[in-house]
Design an enzyme around this catalytic site. Structure first.
Site, short mmCIF file in Angstrom:
data_model
loop_
_atom_site.label_atom_id
_atom_site.label_comp_id
_atom_site.label_asym_id
_atom_site.label_seq_id
_atom_site.Cartn_x
_atom_site.Cartn_y
_atom_site.Cartn_z
N ILE A 114 -22.04 55.07 -36.79
CA ILE A 114 -22.53 54.70 -38.12
C ILE A 114 -21.38 54.65 -39.11
CG2 ILE A 114 -23.83 55.55 -40.11
CD1 ILE A 114 -25.71 54.23 -38.28
N VAL A 117 -19.11 51.62 -38.46
CA VAL A 117 -19.64 50.32 -38.89
C VAL A 117 -19.74 50.25 -40.41
CG1 VAL A 117 -21.73 48.89 -38.92
CG2 VAL A 117 -20.87 49.79 -36.75
N GLU A 118 -20.16 51.33 -41.04
CA GLU A 118 -20.41 51.31 -42.47
C GLU A 118 -19.13 51.25 -43.31
OE1 GLU A 118 -23.01 50.83 -44.13
OE2 GLU A 118 -24.61 51.12 -42.66
N SER A 119 -18.11 52.00 -42.93
CA SER A 119 -16.93 52.07 -43.81
C SER A 119 -15.61 52.11 -43.06
CB SER A 119 -17.03 53.30 -44.71
OG SER A 119 -16.89 54.50 -43.95
N TYR A 304 -27.28 44.90 -36.35
CA TYR A 304 -26.62 46.09 -36.88
C TYR A 304 -26.80 47.26 -35.92
CZ TYR A 304 -25.86 50.25 -39.75
OH TYR A 304 -25.42 51.47 -40.21
#
Length: 322
Positions: A114, A117-119, A304
């Site tokens: 997570i 992928v997010e940051s 996603y």
């Protein structure tokens, strides 16, 4: 070029930007927020007056990454550089990931996936001021104005409660922030302090970010050690499928009778759904389990969820080899 011409041009540009915002809506929001939260309206107005409309945000809202093909979308995240960065992140925060995994009963690789992928493990938290993003979408994006006005209100309260600088925090064009790119409502509901000291800092604290992802997944009923997704093979006589629900609904035998088989043999895998992803020159089929559905509670796009799963698995596999 004359000074008068430049002034006229600047006036026209400023007027054009203002015309994108319905000032009556801004004023109504300020009055309602002030009344409901017992905050003086001058304080609220002073904040909103410093917010700036960003037309590029509207452009990006109309062209989300999830609209691209699975092949292109996957290639954004499944890179050698990101996998190596994930391995380094896991090694650096191994003790914290292990403790949080035990406390919340969430597999450590999915927490890493997570954040990756997010940051990009904190390297890319976003370049838009959150205040500008939420202001633009609240008052310049009518089809989702109600949602973003709620997020703006939550952000203003969150900044006050958590001692966050409302003017400087940056994040995504949609108003998500920090290592884990929580929207303000998710920040308020699911963020946790790793040290349990009451202060939840998802902007600067990796430890809080890790604990908060785990808490989010715990609250959405992640099943520790259970499967996420399995690649399916397709028999030559397989029957065409209509679009399947994200939430698992059938026993795997239902799909096997239609000509879709699991490549990975595993007993007692529970209910599944069969999702289709477009590759370059073919379609790819995946059996998605309850844990896959949990990832889609974080972001509703199946692409996603599959990207998070594949990145998480790749980092875990690399870690076991190294």
């Amino acid at each position: 070029m004359s000074k008068l011409y430049l002034l006229s041009l600047l006036f026209l540009i400023h007027s054009s930007l203002l015309s994108q915002i319905n000032q009556d809506l801004v004023d109504d929001f300020a009055r309602n927020f002030s009344y409901q939260n017992q905050i003086h309206i001058d304080e609220v107005t002073a904040i909103l007056e410093r917010a700036e409309y960003q037309s590029s945000i509207i452009d990006k809202m109309n062209r989300p990454a999830e609209k691209m093909s699975w092949h292109k979308y996957r290639n954004i995240f499944m890179t050698e550089e990101r996998i190596k960065a994930g391995l380094g992140f896991w090694n650096e925060y191994e003790a914290i990931l292990t403790q949080v995994s035990q406390d919340y009963r969430v597999d450590p690789e999915i927490i890493v996936g997570i954040i990756g992928v997010e940051s990009y493990f904190g390297q890319r938290k976003g370049s838009y001021k959150i205040l500008d993003a939420l202001y633009t979408l609240s008052f310049g994006y009518p089809k989702r104005s109600r949602f973003f006005k709620s997020e703006l209100a939550t952000f203003l309260l969150l900044a006050k409660d958590e001692n966050l600088d409302v003017f400087s925090i940056k994040g995504s064009y949609a108003g998500a922030m920090g290592y884990v790119q929580f929207m303000p409502s998710s920040y308020e509901a699911y963020a946790r302090s790793y040290e349990k000291d009451g202060n939840r800092d998802l902007i600067n604290s990796v430890e809080d970010a890790i604990a908060s992802v785990a808490n989010y997944f715990k609250e959405h009923r992640w099943q520790l050690g259970e499967p996420v997704a399995q690649l399916a093979s397709v028999e030559p006589n397989a029957k065409p499928l209509e679009k399947q629900p994200l939430k698992p609904k059938y026993d795997i035998s239902y799909y096997e009778n239609l000509g879709y088989k699991s490549i990975e043999i595993r007993d007692n895998i529970g209910l599944v759904t069969l999702l289709t992803f477009e590759q370059k020159d073919k379609e790819e089929y995946w059996f998605a389990h309850k844990n896959f559905y949990v990832i889609t509670r974080y972001n509703h796009s199946p692409m996603y969820a599959l990207a998070v799963f594949q990145l998480a698995q790749a980092i875990k596999d690399r870690r076991q080899v190294d």
